[in-house]
Design a protein around this motif. Structure first.
Motif, PDB file in Angstrom:
ATOM      1  N   ASP A   1       0.967  -1.050  -0.424  1.00 63.00           N
ATOM      2  CA  ASP A   1       0.212  -0.525   0.247  1.00 63.00           C
ATOM      3  C   ASP A   1       1.134   1.257  -0.368  1.00 63.00           C
ATOM      4  O   ASP A   1       2.384   1.162  -0.074  1.00 63.00           O
ATOM      5  N   THR A   2       0.175   1.978  -0.213  1.00 61.31           N
ATOM      6  CA  THR A   2       0.919   3.440  -0.236  1.00 61.31           C
ATOM      7  C   THR A   2       0.090   4.283   0.444  1.00 61.31           C
ATOM      8  O   THR A   2       0.660   5.666   0.475  1.00 61.31           O
ATOM      9  N   ALA A   3      -0.516   4.255   1.725  1.00 62.85           N
ATOM     10  CA  ALA A   3      -0.983   5.208   3.432  1.00 62.85           C
ATOM     11  C   ALA A   3       0.078   5.554   3.803  1.00 62.85           C
ATOM     12  O   ALA A   3       1.355   4.998   3.479  1.00 62.85           O
ATOM     13  N   SER A   4      -0.167   6.559   4.084  1.00 61.08           N
ATOM     14  CA  SER A   4       1.337   6.961   5.271  1.00 61.08           C
ATOM     15  C   SER A   4       1.476   5.975   6.262  1.00 61.08           C
ATOM     16  O   SER A   4       0.880   5.451   6.935  1.00 61.08           O
ATOM     17  N   LEU A   5       2.325   5.960   6.514  1.00 65.49           N
ATOM     18  CA  LEU A   5       3.029   4.832   7.343  1.00 65.49           C
ATOM     19  C   LEU A   5       3.777   6.567   8.512  1.00 65.49           C
ATOM     20  O   LEU A   5       5.464   5.254   9.693  1.00 65.49           O
ATOM     21  N   GLU A   6       3.171   6.846   8.839  1.00 68.98           N
ATOM     22  CA  GLU A   6       3.988   8.327  10.145  1.00 68.98           C
ATOM     23  C   GLU A   6       3.764   7.346  11.247  1.00 68.98           C
ATOM     24  O   GLU A   6       3.364   6.991  11.633  1.00 68.98           O
ATOM     25  N   ASN A   7       5.064   7.015  11.743  1.00 66.59           N
ATOM     26  CA  ASN A   7       5.479   6.944  13.584  1.00 66.59           C
ATOM     27  C   ASN A   7       5.673   5.255  13.531  1.00 66.59           C
ATOM     28  O   ASN A   7       5.378   4.763  14.484  1.00 66.59           O
ATOM     29  N   LEU A   8       4.820   4.921  12.108  1.00 71.47           N
ATOM     30  CA  LEU A   8       5.695   2.982  12.762  1.00 71.47           C
ATOM     31  C   LEU A   8       6.933   3.046  13.127  1.00 71.47           C
ATOM     32  O   LEU A   8       7.682   3.255  12.039  1.00 71.47           O
ATOM     33  N   LEU A   9       6.493   1.879  13.721  1.00 69.95           N
ATOM     34  CA  LEU A   9       8.214   1.383  14.278  1.00 69.95           C
ATOM     35  C   LEU A   9       8.481  -0.342  13.760  1.00 69.95           C
ATOM     36  O   LEU A   9       7.560  -0.773  13.705  1.00 69.95           O
ATOM     37  N   LEU A  10       9.825  -0.403  13.260  1.00 72.70           N
ATOM     38  CA  LEU A  10       9.893  -1.670  12.270  1.00 72.70           C
ATOM     39  C   LEU A  10      10.911  -2.518  13.337  1.00 72.70           C
ATOM     40  O   LEU A  10      10.952  -3.565  13.320  1.00 72.70           O
ATOM     41  N   ILE A  11      11.888  -1.614  13.838  1.00 74.70           N
ATOM     42  CA  ILE A  11      12.608  -2.244  14.577  1.00 74.70           C
ATOM     43  C   ILE A  11      13.396  -1.352  16.167  1.00 74.70           C
ATOM     44  O   ILE A  11      13.592  -1.102  16.132  1.00 74.70           O
TER      45      ILE A  11
END
Length: 280
Positions: free
Chosen positions: A123-133
């Motif tokens: 998807d192309t939605a905003s990822l603002e503040n998503l934490l990955l590691i």
């Protein structure tokens, strides 16, 4: 110091809960852990053997209106024939999380730590503040302070977080009372596999080094602390009349990967493959 306390406490809602872990791995020079999420018949439980040689546990906090998902997939991967899939629904009253943890590490000041992984974000939605590691220190929390600031805040550390308005991967240091190391030069690609390399020389002062590369493009290369600092923590809590002593020996004991927190406005589906962490 008051702004530092505010920065520390404001990040409680997007921090990661402390899990019980059994034992420690003897992580010294040239320790390496690699996992490509290969399994037989796409069996997720194979990632969590009783001998502790692979992953330790799943961290899952569901929003009140949905159940997050985790599975092994064989339709998208960068090596072998499997990858791991995470679906984190958007948060509501509950902060949404779904990730896996490797516990029992011993990462100390002076170590060179290199973490790599391949990500595929739909998807192309905003990822603002998503934490990955997340790389976290649980034993360093002062047990006499206890839950005064919530159990979720008791594992200070550094994290990779999307920031800068949408999808610029950055190094977040709020849980150690540091500022976020932002970059807005390279947007995180979508609907394709992306290679991430995070390299740090560990330190509780400005002698630490922090380098982040995306698909081979170095987007952050800055000095600065990347471990909790005893004097800073003592000063921050002293402003609230709390005597806080950072526990010794100082070390990071666990790494988490996935949607370690999804405070975005939408649901996030991502795949991960080809994970490694090396300590020198």
């Amino acid at each position: 110091m008051k702004p530092l306390l505010i920065a520390l406490l404001c990040l409680i809602p997007i921090s990661c809960s402390q899990e019980t872990y059994n034992g420690k791995e003897p992580v010294g020079d040239n320790y390496s852990f690699v996992d490509g999420f290969e399994t037989q018949n796409d069996a997720l439980d194979e990632l969590f053997p009783s001998n502790g040689q692979r992953w330790s546990t799943i961290q899952q906090t569901n929003p009140s209106s949905a159940v997050n998902e985790i599975s092994i997939i064989s339709n998208e991967f960068t090596e072998g024939r499997n990858a791991i899939r995470f679906l984190a629904y958007q948060s509501d009253a509950q902060l949404s999380k779904i990730d896996i943890e490797k516990n029992g590490l011993t990462i100390e000041p002076g170590n060179l730590v290199t973490i790599t992984a391949d990500f595929y974000i739909n998807d192309t939605a905003s990822l603002e503040n998503l934490l990955l590691i997340d790389l976290e220190c649980c034993s360093c929390w002062d047990p006499t302070v206890g839950d005064n600031y919530g159990a979720e805040n008791q594992c200070p550390g550094v994290r990779l977080m999307m920031s800068g308005g949408n999808d610029y991967l950055s190094i977040e240091r709020g849980k150690i009372s540091g500022t976020t190391l932002h970059q807005t030069s390279f947007r995180f690609p979508r609907d394709q596999w992306v290679s991430v390399k995070w390299e740090m020389t560990m330190s509780d002062d400005d002698n630490g080094s922090n380098k982040l590369a995306i698909d081979g493009n170095v987007v952050i290369d800055e000095n600065g602390m990347n471990m909790p600092n005893a004097q800073i923590f003592a000063a921050v809590f002293a402003n609230q009349g709390i005597d806080f002593t950072l526990q010794e020996p100082l070390m990071y004991e666990r790494v988490q990967i996935g949607a370690t927190a999804n405070p975005t406005a939408g649901n996030i589906e991502l795949y991960v493959d080809n994970f490694s962490i090396r300590v020198e």
